[in-house]
Design a protein around this motif. Structure first.
Motif, PDB file in Angstrom:
ATOM      1  N   ARG A 173       0.811  -1.224   0.000  1.00  0.00           N
ATOM      2  CA  ARG A 173       0.000   0.000   0.000  1.00  0.00           C
ATOM      3  C   ARG A 173       0.844   1.274   0.000  1.00  0.00           C
ATOM      4  NH1 ARG A 173      -3.485  -3.491  -1.311  1.00  0.00           N
ATOM      5  NH2 ARG A 173      -5.182  -4.055   0.090  1.00  0.00           N
ATOM      6  N   GLY A 174       2.168   1.139   0.116  1.00  0.00           N
ATOM      7  CA  GLY A 174       3.057   2.287   0.009  1.00  0.00           C
ATOM      8  C   GLY A 174       3.258   3.081   1.281  1.00  0.00           C
ATOM      9  N   TYR A 175       2.997   2.479   2.436  1.00  0.00           N
ATOM     10  CA  TYR A 175       3.193   3.164   3.715  1.00  0.00           C
ATOM     11  C   TYR A 175       4.557   2.810   4.297  1.00  0.00           C
ATOM     12  CZ  TYR A 175      -1.836   4.167   4.146  1.00  0.00           C
ATOM     13  OH  TYR A 175      -3.119   4.604   3.954  1.00  0.00           O
ATOM     14  N   THR A 176       5.158   3.778   4.983  1.00  0.00           N
ATOM     15  CA  THR A 176       6.327   3.493   5.805  1.00  0.00           C
ATOM     16  C   THR A 176       5.832   3.086   7.192  1.00  0.00           C
ATOM     17  OG1 THR A 176       6.535   5.741   6.669  1.00  0.00           O
ATOM     18  CG2 THR A 176       7.700   5.243   4.591  1.00  0.00           C
ATOM     19  N   ALA A 210       2.384   4.079  11.876  1.00  0.00           N
ATOM     20  CA  ALA A 210       2.400   4.299  13.318  1.00  0.00           C
ATOM     21  C   ALA A 210       1.681   5.607  13.670  1.00  0.00           C
ATOM     22  CB  ALA A 210       3.836   4.322  13.840  1.00  0.00           C
ATOM     23  N   GLU A 211       1.917   6.645  12.888  1.00  0.00           N
ATOM     24  CA  GLU A 211       1.252   7.931  13.122  1.00  0.00           C
ATOM     25  C   GLU A 211      -0.256   7.799  12.973  1.00  0.00           C
ATOM     26  OE1 GLU A 211       3.208  10.661  10.471  1.00  0.00           O
ATOM     27  OE2 GLU A 211       4.935  10.886  11.815  1.00  0.00           O
ATOM     28  N   LYS A 212      -0.713   7.074  11.957  1.00  0.00           N
ATOM     29  CA  LYS A 212      -2.150   6.867  11.761  1.00  0.00           C
ATOM     30  C   LYS A 212      -2.768   6.092  12.925  1.00  0.00           C
ATOM     31  CE  LYS A 212      -2.528   7.049   6.744  1.00  0.00           C
ATOM     32  NZ  LYS A 212      -3.645   7.967   6.670  1.00  0.00           N
ATOM     33  N   LEU A 213      -1.953   5.256  13.570  1.00  0.00           N
ATOM     34  CA  LEU A 213      -2.429   4.444  14.687  1.00  0.00           C
ATOM     35  C   LEU A 213      -2.198   5.116  16.044  1.00  0.00           C
ATOM     36  CD1 LEU A 213      -1.008   1.066  13.374  1.00  0.00           C
ATOM     37  CD2 LEU A 213      -3.442   1.643  13.584  1.00  0.00           C
ATOM     38  N   ASN A 214      -1.653   6.338  16.021  1.00  0.00           N
ATOM     39  CA  ASN A 214      -1.354   7.079  17.250  1.00  0.00           C
ATOM     40  C   ASN A 214      -0.464   6.281  18.197  1.00  0.00           C
ATOM     41  OD1 ASN A 214      -2.870   9.430  16.602  1.00  0.00           O
ATOM     42  ND2 ASN A 214      -4.727   8.296  17.092  1.00  0.00           N
ATOM     43  N   VAL A 249       2.007  -8.718  19.886  1.00  0.00           N
ATOM     44  CA  VAL A 249       0.790  -8.909  19.097  1.00  0.00           C
ATOM     45  C   VAL A 249      -0.128  -7.717  19.346  1.00  0.00           C
ATOM     46  CG1 VAL A 249      -1.232 -10.378  18.757  1.00  0.00           C
ATOM     47  CG2 VAL A 249       0.990 -11.412  19.266  1.00  0.00           C
ATOM     48  N   PRO A 250      -0.622  -7.094  18.284  1.00  0.00           N
ATOM     49  CA  PRO A 250      -1.504  -5.948  18.496  1.00  0.00           C
ATOM     50  C   PRO A 250      -2.802  -6.385  19.182  1.00  0.00           C
ATOM     51  CG  PRO A 250      -1.417  -6.506  16.159  1.00  0.00           C
ATOM     52  CD  PRO A 250      -0.439  -7.379  16.861  1.00  0.00           C
ATOM     53  N   PRO A 251      -3.277  -5.578  20.135  1.00  0.00           N
ATOM     54  CA  PRO A 251      -4.589  -5.874  20.715  1.00  0.00           C
ATOM     55  C   PRO A 251      -5.659  -5.794  19.617  1.00  0.00           C
ATOM     56  CG  PRO A 251      -3.709  -3.801  21.583  1.00  0.00           C
ATOM     57  CD  PRO A 251      -2.679  -4.377  20.666  1.00  0.00           C
ATOM     58  N   SER A 252      -6.788  -6.414  19.850  1.00  0.00           N
ATOM     59  CA  SER A 252      -7.816  -6.515  18.805  1.00  0.00           C
ATOM     60  C   SER A 252      -8.211  -5.152  18.243  1.00  0.00           C
ATOM     61  CB  SER A 252      -9.041  -7.267  19.310  1.00  0.00           C
ATOM     62  OG  SER A 252      -9.604  -6.626  20.420  1.00  0.00           O
ATOM     63  N   GLU A 253      -8.267  -4.125  19.085  1.00  0.00           N
ATOM     64  CA  GLU A 253      -8.628  -2.790  18.607  1.00  0.00           C
ATOM     65  C   GLU A 253      -7.607  -2.280  17.591  1.00  0.00           C
ATOM     66  OE1 GLU A 253      -8.558   1.607  20.501  1.00  0.00           O
ATOM     67  OE2 GLU A 253      -9.793   0.164  21.598  1.00  0.00           O
ATOM     68  N   LYS A 254      -6.316  -2.449  17.892  1.00  0.00           N
ATOM     69  CA  LYS A 254      -5.262  -2.010  16.967  1.00  0.00           C
ATOM     70  C   LYS A 254      -5.249  -2.866  15.707  1.00  0.00           C
ATOM     71  CE  LYS A 254      -3.232   1.471  18.964  1.00  0.00           C
ATOM     72  NZ  LYS A 254      -3.449   2.811  18.446  1.00  0.00           N
ATOM     73  N   LEU A 255      -5.481  -4.159  15.863  1.00  0.00           N
ATOM     74  CA  LEU A 255      -5.525  -5.045  14.706  1.00  0.00           C
ATOM     75  C   LEU A 255      -6.639  -4.605  13.757  1.00  0.00           C
ATOM     76  CD1 LEU A 255      -4.288  -7.573  13.389  1.00  0.00           C
ATOM     77  CD2 LEU A 255      -6.061  -8.891  14.545  1.00  0.00           C
ATOM     78  N   ASN A 256      -7.789  -4.264  14.309  1.00  0.00           N
ATOM     79  CA  ASN A 256      -8.900  -3.770  13.484  1.00  0.00           C
ATOM     80  C   ASN A 256      -8.521  -2.483  12.768  1.00  0.00           C
ATOM     81  OD1 ASN A 256     -10.784  -5.824  13.943  1.00  0.00           O
ATOM     82  ND2 ASN A 256     -11.484  -4.873  15.839  1.00  0.00           N
TER      83      ASN A 256
END
Length: 71
Positions: free
Chosen positions: A14-17, A22-26, A41-48
């Protein structure tokens, strides 16, 4: 293929660094990097959130389907 490798594969597709995602995910780039390296492992909220940003299903990220095309 592991969760981390799937996240990395689609992020690059998708062309993301790591920093951009990380910035989009705060979160810090180091924390995001730990997901891709399978150190945590990302928690379910972050995985979503990751799935939504990358335009794939959580099922793909978790290895339950090979369809990377989207939701």
């Amino acid at each position: 293929m592991s969760l981390g490798l799937r996240i990395r594969k689609v992020r690059r597709l998708r062309g993301y660094t790591q920093k951009q995602l990380a910035e989009k995910l705060n979160m810090t780039e180091a924390n995001f990097s730990s997901y891709e390296r399978d150190k945590s492992v990302p928690p379910s909220e972050k995985l979503n959130q990751i799935a939504l940003i990358l335009g794939v299903s959580t099922d793909f990220l978790l290895g339950q389907t090979t369809d990377v095309s989207g939701r």
